[in-house]
Design a protein around this motif. Structure first.
Motif, PDB file in Angstrom:
ATOM      1  N   ASP A 352       0.770  -1.362   0.039  1.00 21.17           N
ATOM      2  CA  ASP A 352       0.158  -0.122   0.048  1.00 21.17           C
ATOM      3  C   ASP A 352       0.621   1.217   0.059  1.00 21.17           C
ATOM      4  O   ASP A 352       0.501   2.432  -0.460  1.00 21.17           O
ATOM      5  CB  ASP A 352      -0.873   0.198   1.240  1.00 21.17           C
ATOM      6  N   ALA A 353       2.089   1.232   0.600  1.00 17.48           N
ATOM      7  CA  ALA A 353       3.008   2.535   1.020  1.00 17.48           C
ATOM      8  C   ALA A 353       3.672   2.796  -0.570  1.00 17.48           C
ATOM      9  O   ALA A 353       3.801   3.662  -0.817  1.00 17.48           O
ATOM     10  CB  ALA A 353       3.706   2.393   2.096  1.00 17.48           C
ATOM     11  N   LYS A 354       4.258   1.624  -0.937  1.00 15.29           N
ATOM     12  CA  LYS A 354       5.045   1.598  -2.085  1.00 15.29           C
ATOM     13  C   LYS A 354       4.561   1.590  -3.402  1.00 15.29           C
ATOM     14  O   LYS A 354       4.987   2.129  -4.454  1.00 15.29           O
ATOM     15  CB  LYS A 354       6.368   0.637  -1.849  1.00 15.29           C
ATOM     16  N   ILE A 355       3.810   0.646  -3.731  1.00 10.75           N
ATOM     17  CA  ILE A 355       3.227   0.190  -4.975  1.00 10.75           C
ATOM     18  C   ILE A 355       1.935   0.856  -5.615  1.00 10.75           C
ATOM     19  O   ILE A 355       1.682   1.200  -6.604  1.00 10.75           O
ATOM     20  CB  ILE A 355       3.063  -1.302  -5.071  1.00 10.75           C
ATOM     21  N   THR A 356       0.928   0.745  -4.765  1.00 12.72           N
ATOM     22  CA  THR A 356      -0.482   1.435  -4.928  1.00 12.72           C
ATOM     23  C   THR A 356      -0.253   2.723  -5.535  1.00 12.72           C
ATOM     24  O   THR A 356      -1.092   2.910  -6.481  1.00 12.72           O
ATOM     25  CB  THR A 356      -1.389   0.987  -3.719  1.00 12.72           C
ATOM     26  N   PRO A 357       0.268   3.769  -4.656  1.00 16.33           N
ATOM     27  CA  PRO A 357       0.165   5.076  -5.350  1.00 16.33           C
ATOM     28  C   PRO A 357       0.835   5.132  -6.714  1.00 16.33           C
ATOM     29  O   PRO A 357       0.203   5.872  -7.733  1.00 16.33           O
ATOM     30  CB  PRO A 357       0.957   5.947  -4.289  1.00 16.33           C
ATOM     31  N   VAL A 358       1.805   4.286  -7.083  1.00 13.39           N
ATOM     32  CA  VAL A 358       2.620   4.110  -8.485  1.00 13.39           C
ATOM     33  C   VAL A 358       1.490   3.738  -9.476  1.00 13.39           C
ATOM     34  O   VAL A 358       1.252   4.445 -10.593  1.00 13.39           O
ATOM     35  CB  VAL A 358       3.756   3.401  -8.268  1.00 13.39           C
ATOM     36  N   ILE A 359       0.787   2.778  -9.124  1.00 13.70           N
ATOM     37  CA  ILE A 359      -0.236   2.111 -10.012  1.00 13.70           C
ATOM     38  C   ILE A 359      -1.463   3.095 -10.226  1.00 13.70           C
ATOM     39  O   ILE A 359      -1.960   3.311 -11.274  1.00 13.70           O
ATOM     40  CB  ILE A 359      -0.928   0.797  -9.282  1.00 13.70           C
ATOM     41  N   VAL A 360      -1.804   3.789  -9.285  1.00 14.16           N
ATOM     42  CA  VAL A 360      -3.095   4.904  -9.599  1.00 14.16           C
ATOM     43  C   VAL A 360      -2.472   5.977 -10.546  1.00 14.16           C
ATOM     44  O   VAL A 360      -3.234   6.508 -11.360  1.00 14.16           O
ATOM     45  CB  VAL A 360      -3.394   5.610  -8.364  1.00 14.16           C
ATOM     46  N   ARG A 361      -1.228   6.324 -10.275  1.00 14.18           N
ATOM     47  CA  ARG A 361      -0.551   7.560 -10.997  1.00 14.18           C
ATOM     48  C   ARG A 361      -0.498   6.933 -12.700  1.00 14.18           C
ATOM     49  O   ARG A 361      -0.818   7.814 -13.612  1.00 14.18           O
ATOM     50  CB  ARG A 361       0.620   7.983 -10.693  1.00 14.18           C
ATOM     51  N   LEU A 362       0.121   5.822 -12.903  1.00 20.71           N
ATOM     52  CA  LEU A 362       0.173   5.046 -13.934  1.00 20.71           C
ATOM     53  C   LEU A 362      -1.143   5.080 -14.677  1.00 20.71           C
ATOM     54  O   LEU A 362      -1.037   5.176 -16.053  1.00 20.71           O
ATOM     55  CB  LEU A 362       0.958   3.702 -14.085  1.00 20.71           C
ATOM     56  N   PHE A 363      -2.293   4.500 -14.140  1.00 20.11           N
ATOM     57  CA  PHE A 363      -3.508   4.655 -15.010  1.00 20.11           C
ATOM     58  C   PHE A 363      -3.905   5.761 -15.404  1.00 20.11           C
ATOM     59  O   PHE A 363      -4.837   5.984 -16.310  1.00 20.11           O
ATOM     60  CB  PHE A 363      -4.554   3.912 -14.002  1.00 20.11           C
ATOM     61  N   ASN A 364      -3.307   7.106 -15.175  1.00 22.85           N
ATOM     62  CA  ASN A 364      -3.696   8.164 -15.649  1.00 22.85           C
ATOM     63  C   ASN A 364      -3.034   8.697 -16.684  1.00 22.85           C
ATOM     64  O   ASN A 364      -3.074   9.513 -17.595  1.00 22.85           O
ATOM     65  CB  ASN A 364      -3.571   9.467 -14.465  1.00 22.85           C
ATOM     66  N   SER A 365      -1.917   7.897 -17.243  1.00 18.42           N
ATOM     67  CA  SER A 365      -0.820   7.969 -18.076  1.00 18.42           C
ATOM     68  C   SER A 365      -1.660   7.758 -19.529  1.00 18.42           C
ATOM     69  O   SER A 365      -2.536   6.868 -19.845  1.00 18.42           O
ATOM     70  CB  SER A 365       0.346   6.936 -17.863  1.00 18.42           C
ATOM     71  N   PRO A 366      -1.289   8.585 -20.523  1.00 19.05           N
ATOM     72  CA  PRO A 366      -2.016   8.428 -21.716  1.00 19.05           C
ATOM     73  C   PRO A 366      -1.362   7.477 -22.644  1.00 19.05           C
ATOM     74  O   PRO A 366      -1.790   7.179 -23.892  1.00 19.05           O
ATOM     75  CB  PRO A 366      -1.938   9.861 -22.516  1.00 19.05           C
ATOM     76  N   ASP A 367      -0.135   6.769 -22.210  1.00 18.38           N
ATOM     77  CA  ASP A 367       0.545   6.043 -23.019  1.00 18.38           C
ATOM     78  C   ASP A 367      -0.185   4.683 -23.094  1.00 18.38           C
ATOM     79  O   ASP A 367      -0.644   3.933 -22.239  1.00 18.38           O
ATOM     80  CB  ASP A 367       1.915   5.782 -22.464  1.00 18.38           C
ATOM     81  N   ARG A 368      -0.701   4.326 -24.449  1.00 16.70           N
ATOM     82  CA  ARG A 368      -1.213   3.017 -24.596  1.00 16.70           C
ATOM     83  C   ARG A 368      -0.588   1.882 -24.348  1.00 16.70           C
ATOM     84  O   ARG A 368      -1.055   1.030 -23.707  1.00 16.70           O
ATOM     85  CB  ARG A 368      -1.820   3.116 -26.231  1.00 16.70           C
ATOM     86  N   ALA A 369       0.849   1.714 -24.568  1.00 18.34           N
ATOM     87  CA  ALA A 369       1.680   0.710 -24.220  1.00 18.34           C
ATOM     88  C   ALA A 369       1.437   0.247 -22.706  1.00 18.34           C
ATOM     89  O   ALA A 369       1.444  -0.636 -22.072  1.00 18.34           O
ATOM     90  CB  ALA A 369       3.217   0.863 -24.617  1.00 18.34           C
ATOM     91  N   MET A 370       1.818   1.488 -21.836  1.00 13.54           N
ATOM     92  CA  MET A 370       1.720   1.408 -20.393  1.00 13.54           C
ATOM     93  C   MET A 370       0.194   1.008 -20.058  1.00 13.54           C
ATOM     94  O   MET A 370      -0.003   0.130 -19.194  1.00 13.54           O
ATOM     95  CB  MET A 370       1.843   2.719 -19.981  1.00 13.54           C
ATOM     96  N   ARG A 371      -0.847   1.536 -20.750  1.00 15.75           N
ATOM     97  CA  ARG A 371      -2.246   0.903 -20.098  1.00 15.75           C
ATOM     98  C   ARG A 371      -2.476  -0.380 -20.375  1.00 15.75           C
ATOM     99  O   ARG A 371      -3.046  -1.117 -19.625  1.00 15.75           O
ATOM    100  CB  ARG A 371      -3.109   1.828 -21.017  1.00 15.75           C
TER     101      ARG A 371
END
Length: 790
Positions: A352-371
């Motif tokens: 929850d402290a290390k990974i979850t915040p990164v996941i939430v931020r990455l879902f906002n990324s417009p990069d299709r490959a990352m999505r």
């Protein structure tokens, strides 16, 4: 333990401030120090605390002070990292990074060969620095002086007698024997001549022999004494030759740790392992070129799931570097996929402290490959994400994938629904999700349409009860007409898998008719699956039919006229023609109302006959259905017969049409719109509702006067000059008065009665001629009975 904690707290309160709190005591053998787990008061971060009680162990105070001084001045990645120190007349405290004694793992033999080589590599590199760079001798290398960090790395401690050979009064000369159990671990030359022999021998000789004991101890779990040093039992074959030279009895020919380290790093040697290579390259991942980063990631990917590698290293050492590369270093989807594999075993609080915040931020990324990478790795992260984060932060970002221009994004988004469905609220499922799936169900890509059907079949039980039947029926029956063979096949499988979610009425009236055309599909795979689905639905319906009552006839005492019309088959005639005639007769007999003739004129003494039999010999009924003659009774005036009688024989059905009405029972207003986007179920033919007729009961006392009724209707139609049914004419030749019977004959009557029939009774043949019946020929403008036959 409580007493010790209180004593330590009391000592701290009297001395200099110490920003660390003591925790549980850690067992530590062969040491002058007491080790505690601790936490930093400021932020609660973990640490370890070495404590030395001056009053309890004054003889070892010089060793403790020497260790304190060396920890402050000697800095190397292979030496335990010191956070803070406190020294008073009563105690010495050294706060370090959180560590665990290596002896815990060696005694349990819980270390893999890869991990041991990696640890020995780190210790050898650290001793190389101490012997060559610092011109010092450690003097106490053993498992009790080696510790493992949270990342699994081996760190060197036990600096009690670490001495610089540039000092004439080095502490190792005078206090080397004070070290606990020093006699068992001492080199042969020290055991014979004391610690002063170090001056006459090569500087690295003492640490080389001690390092050889460490190698034997970690591979075998224990060290019994000098006889074990140099024995190759348990030592890997690639390391044995160099190991023997480390343990050589002659210090002048003994292999130094530095040379041992260099030999191990050669290509194909014992220190040339994937894990060691990774540890050396991970620190500068963000600074590497694209080719170097790609090579390193391939190596990480090959060992991430290996049991030979310490999980702690990947979680504590590698993971933070990978996260930096994903967010800021352009690591991309490959790095993120590796992050997910490594982080899946993290404790919940760390995740929850290390990974979850990164996941939430990455879902906002417009990069299709990352999505796409995020959607692919959802199964690895979903168990660590709570429902609120998935429903409120992740799914709203996923919704954009249902309408993305790239087909791969749409397809992966549909597949991801199966992963997140358990973390979505009912409102989200029956609202936004259904609207999104309605779009992908009509996608131009056949694979996406097929996956949508499969998705609906698997999440069917998560849908709301009010809209479930409507959505599933519309989706699956539409997919049955899909030109893509796998879409049709998926629809049949989904129907069979969700059979228990439909009512028996839906199964028999809607779904079975939709399945049947697939029985003759051009593709065998579809035909086979259609047969399987058909068997499943038939089994459901037959089981339900067995539980139904044999009849719904009214209980005794209820008037027969109020019972619904029933179709029967003559018991003595099982042919299809007999059934048809019986069906027609019963329909007419079940008509409500009274059909009676007027009183006979004076002088007529003819007996009453069944009303459905013409009064001529040609109109006699077959002998098997002749009624018993009854006396003629006077009858009231025949009322006009409404044209609605032509529809009385039709069985009554509900007036609801299937198209646009299914799935509306108890619909929730919030979900009604989402269900309606699936469209109407138009596969089932629309059925017109039967016209209900308000009728009154009558006592027929025999068969109805069918011929007379037809004659009355013919006269009524002739008055308004409307065409009559086929076989009936309006001219005078088509309606004659029989002088023998006094009844009006017609083509319909002739078609029903046999031409030749025996008289019903002797009294019947002797009956006097009666006058023709008079019927009210006035017809209402709404009487369109003849049109019903046209």
């Amino acid at each position: 333990m409580d007493f010790l904690k209180s004593a330590v707290a009391s000592a701290i309160s009297k001395g200099p401030s110490f920003g660390y709190a003591f925790g549980d005591k850690v067992d530590l053998d062969q040491s002058i120090w007491t080790l505690h787990n601790g936490t930093k008061r400021e932020d609660g971060s973990k640490c370890s605390i070495f404590s030395f009680d001056v009053n309890a162990n004054k003889s070892c105070l010089p060793l403790a002070k020497n260790a304190l001084r060396k920890f402050r001045t000697l800095r190397h990645p292979g030496i335990i990292k010191v956070l803070d120190t406190v020294e008073t007349d009563a105690y010495i405290y050294i706060a370090t990074e959180r560590i665990t004694p290596l002896s815990w793992k060696t005694k349990r033999k819980s270390l893999s060969e890869e991990s041991i080589k990696w640890g020995l590599h780190n210790i050898a590199r650290t001793l190389q620095f101490i012997n060559e760079e610092a011109s010092s001798v450690h003097g106490s290398v053993r498992t009790t002086s080696v510790f493992t960090t949270e990342s699994g790395e081996w760190k060197l401690g036990g600096l009690d007698v670490l001495s610089s050979m540039k000092e004439d009064d080095a502490i190792i000369y005078s206090y080397g024997n004070v070290i606990p159990d020093s006699g068992r671990y001492s080199p042969p030359e020290v055991a014979k001549g004391g610690w002063d022999v170090i001056k006459r021998n090569p500087l690295p000789a003492v640490d080389a022999y001690s390092y050889a004991i460490l190698v034997s101890e970690v591979f075998n779990g224990t060290y019994s004494g000098a006889d074990q040093a140099g024995q190759t039992k348990g030592v890997p074959h690639s390391m044995q030759a160099s190991y023997k030279r480390l343990a050589h009895a002659n210090p002048k020919t003994r292999l130094s740790v530095s040379h041992f380290f260099e030999q191990g790093k050669r290509s194909g040697a014992f220190f040339d392992t994937p894990l060691i290579q990774l540890t050396e390259g991970i620190d500068n991942l963000g600074l590497k070129s694209e080719a170097e980063r790609e090579e390193l990631l391939q190596e990480l990917d090959s060992v991430a799931d290996s049991d030979d590698f310490p999980e702690e290293f990947f979680q504590v050492k590698v993971l933070p570097e990978l996260l930096k590369s994903v967010e800021f270093g352009g690591g991309g989807p490959k790095v993120f996929a590796l992050v997910m594999r490594i982080s899946k075993k993290l404790p919940e609080d760390e995740y929850d402290a290390k990974i979850t915040p990164v996941i939430v931020r990455l879902f906002n990324s417009p990069d299709r490959a990352m999505r796409v990478s995020l959607l692919d790795n959802l199964p690895l992260m979903i168990d660590h994400l709570n429902q609120k984060i998935v429903n409120d932060k992740i799914f709203p970002q996923m919704v954009t994938g249902f309408t993305d221009l790239a087909p791969i994004v749409r397809e992966q988004t549909v597949k991801a629904v199966l992963v997140v469905i358990g973390k979505l609220s009912d409102r989200t499922i029956n609202g936004e999700l259904l609207r999104c799936l309605a779009k992908t169900a009509n996608d131009e890509q056949p694979g996406i349409r097929t996956n949508t059907t499969i998705c609906l079949g698997k999440i069917a039980r998560n849908l709301g009860v009010n809209s479930r039947t409507k959505v599933l029926t519309a989706a699956f029956t539409r997919s049955l007409r899909d030109p893509f063979v796998h879409a049709r096949n998926a629809s049949l499988m989904a129907l069979a898998a969700t059979v228990e979610l439909y009512t028996e009425e839906d199964c028999a009236g809607r779904l079975l008719p939709a399945i049947c055309p697939s029985l003759i599909d051009k593709e065998k795979i579809v035909r086979d699956q259609a047969n399987k689905a058909l068997d499943v639905f038939l089994q459901r319906i037959r089981k339900y039919g067995q539980s139904m009552p044999d009849s719904v006839a009214p209980p005794p005492g209820v008037a027969a006229a109020n019972a619904p019309p029933r179709m029967g088959t003559p018991q003595n005639d099982n042919s299809w023609t007999g059934w048809a005639i019986s069906s027609f007769t019963n329909k007419v007999a079940g008509a409500s109302g009274e059909i009676q003739k007027k009183d006979a004129e004076p002088g007529n003494t003819a007996q009453e006959r069944p009303s459905s039999v013409p009064p001529s010999a040609q109109g006699a009924l077959p002998s098997r259905i002749r009624p018993t003659p009854v006396p003629l009774q006077s009858a009231p005036t025949v009322p006009r017969v409404s044209s609605q009688l032509s529809n009385v024989h039709q069985p009554e059905v509900e007036a609801e049409e299937f198209a646009g009405n299914w799935g509306d029972d108890n619909n929730n207003d919030d979900n009604e719109d989402a269900a309606d986007v699936w469209g109407d179920f138009d596969d089932t033919p629309k059925h017109a509702a039967a016209t209900s007729t308000s009728t009154t009961a009558f006592d027929d006392q025999g068969e109805p006067d069918f011929a007379g009724w037809l004659d009355a209707q013919a006269k009524a139609k002739s008055q308004i000059k409307k065409p009559l049914p086929k076989g009936l004419t309006s001219n005078k030749s088509s309606a004659r008065t029989s002088p023998q019977t006094g009844a009006t004959s017609s083509m319909a009557a002739k078609s029903i009665a046999p031409r030749k029939a025996k008289p019903l009774s002797t009294a019947r043949t002797q009956a006097q001629p009666v006058q023709p019946k008079k019927v009210d020929t006035e017809a209402d403008d709404d009487d369109d009975w003849g049109d019903a036959w046209g």
